[in-house]
Design a protein around this motif. Structure first.
Motif, short mmCIF file in Angstrom:
data_model
loop_
_atom_site.label_atom_id
_atom_site.label_comp_id
_atom_site.label_asym_id
_atom_site.label_seq_id
_atom_site.Cartn_x
_atom_site.Cartn_y
_atom_site.Cartn_z
N GLN A 1 0.83 -1.21 0.00
CA GLN A 1 0.00 0.00 0.00
C GLN A 1 0.86 1.26 0.00
N ARG A 2 1.94 1.23 0.76
CA ARG A 2 2.82 2.40 0.79
C ARG A 2 3.45 2.65 -0.58
N LEU A 3 3.85 1.58 -1.26
CA LEU A 3 4.42 1.71 -2.59
C LEU A 3 3.40 2.28 -3.58
N LEU A 4 2.15 1.82 -3.48
CA LEU A 4 1.09 2.34 -4.34
C LEU A 4 0.80 3.81 -4.05
N MET A 5 0.90 4.22 -2.80
CA MET A 5 0.68 5.63 -2.47
C MET A 5 1.77 6.50 -3.09
N MET A 6 3.01 6.00 -3.11
CA MET A 6 4.08 6.73 -3.79
C MET A 6 3.81 6.80 -5.29
N GLU A 7 3.33 5.68 -5.86
CA GLU A 7 3.00 5.65 -7.28
C GLU A 7 1.87 6.62 -7.60
N PHE A 8 0.90 6.69 -6.71
CA PHE A 8 -0.20 7.65 -6.91
C PHE A 8 0.32 9.08 -6.96
N GLY A 9 1.20 9.44 -6.00
CA GLY A 9 1.74 10.80 -5.98
C GLY A 9 2.52 11.13 -7.23
#
Length: 322
Positions: free
Chosen positions: A255-263
């Motif tokens: 989830q943390r990796l996806l949040m970075m990808e989102f940003g």
């Protein structure tokens, strides 16, 4: 005259430690000694006296008032540990206070800890509550101390292993969470030694914490090796998408990796639909996690501001092309 000079000399020596009336400043050992001698507990305030607005408010409106000093001093010795930005402190005091902030797991200022005379916490609060709430905390903290004392008595009088484990677990649940590892580790270790089947889940929790540390190290290493200083947002998105073996990460790390990808995606494209798709993927991994709640809020916000986000992105692209 000699008596007056001696009195003045003693006052000059003591003044730095008792600079705030009723409070021992930057000397927890002196406060602990006094608490032991007077059979009292401790209130330890972690504060930023010259830069932290909530600290200043709490101290000016509550902690230095006669009403508070009188009520608190009946059962507590008051200790102030300061973390100023401008006020001068000796290197020794600064180093000692920094170690205490780590030991007491201080994550924000002000933090006020209620502890026994040896410094073991039994209650705490962070921030600047109202005067009524602070005064109530004085009473409630002593109730929590008694509750923990009663639970310890249950441990000592337990007739079998199950009863002892139940009492040990009750202590851990009742103890203030920020201090469990630092001050109640013996209770936790005793419970884990008895709980061979991991009924209470502490062994699994520790194993998960170790895995999270490994995930964190892997993410940092990957970012250091692949992210360049002048990399474009689009390039950053591609790098994040190519993180190897992401399915082997714990759900929280995915989830943390996806949040970075989102940003990075929003920065690169300003595409709300693409951003929403990433957030939906993040939420689907574990809808009840803290980061999923954050993602839900972010999703609603970007949908609500879709046109504004698109306009800002177009303006940014235009400015970059000039």
């Amino acid at each position: 005259m000699i008596k007056q000079l001696v009195t003045l000399a003693v006052a000059a020596y003591v003044a730095p430690c008792f600079a705030a009336e009723g409070w021992i400043v930057d000397d927890l050992e002196a406060a602990k000694k006094q608490a032991l001698e007077q059979n009292k507990d401790l209130i330890i305030e972690f504060t930023g006296s010259d830069w932290c607005p909530p600290c200043k408010h709490l101290r000016a409106t509550i902690l230095t008032t006669p009403e508070f000093i009188e009520a608190a001093s009946k059962n507590f010795v008051l200790a102030e540990l300061d973390y100023p930005q401008k006020k001068q402190q000796s290197p020794e005091v600064k180093a000692a206070n920094d170690l205490l902030a780590q030991k007491y797991n201080v994550s924000g200022f002000p933090t006020v800890v209620f502890a026994d005379a040896n410094g073991k916490p039994f209650e705490a609060f962070v921030g600047a509550p109202s005067k009524a709430e602070v005064m109530a905390a004085l009473t409630n903290s002593l109730k929590k101390k008694q509750e923990l004392k009663d639970l310890q008595a249950k441990v000592e009088s337990a007739k079998d292993k199950d009863a002892k484990m139940e009492a040990l677990y009750a202590i851990i649940k009742a103890a203030p969470k920020p201090f469990v590892n630092s001050f109640y580790g013996n209770v936790k270790n005793e419970l884990m030694a008895l709980d061979r089947d991991d009924k209470y889940g502490f062994r699994a929790a520790e194993e998960k914490a170790e895995r999270l540390k490994k995930d964190e190290a892997a993410l940092k290493s990957y970012m250091r090796q692949n992210m360049k200083q002048n990399m474009s947002p689009s390039e950053a998105v591609e790098i994040l998408k190519k993180f190897p073996n992401r399915e082997q990460l714990l759900p929280e790390s995915q989830q943390r990796l996806l949040m970075m990808e989102f940003g990075a995606t929003m920065n690169a494209m300003g595409d709300v639909d693409a951003g929403v798709a990433i957030l939906d993927k993040l939420i689907s991994i574990d809808p009840n996690s803290k980061i999923s709640k954050q993602a839900e809020y972010t999703k609603k916000n970007i949908i609500l501001n879709r046109d504004k986000i698109k306009q800002q992105h177009e303006q940014r692209l235009k400015a970059q092309s000039l």
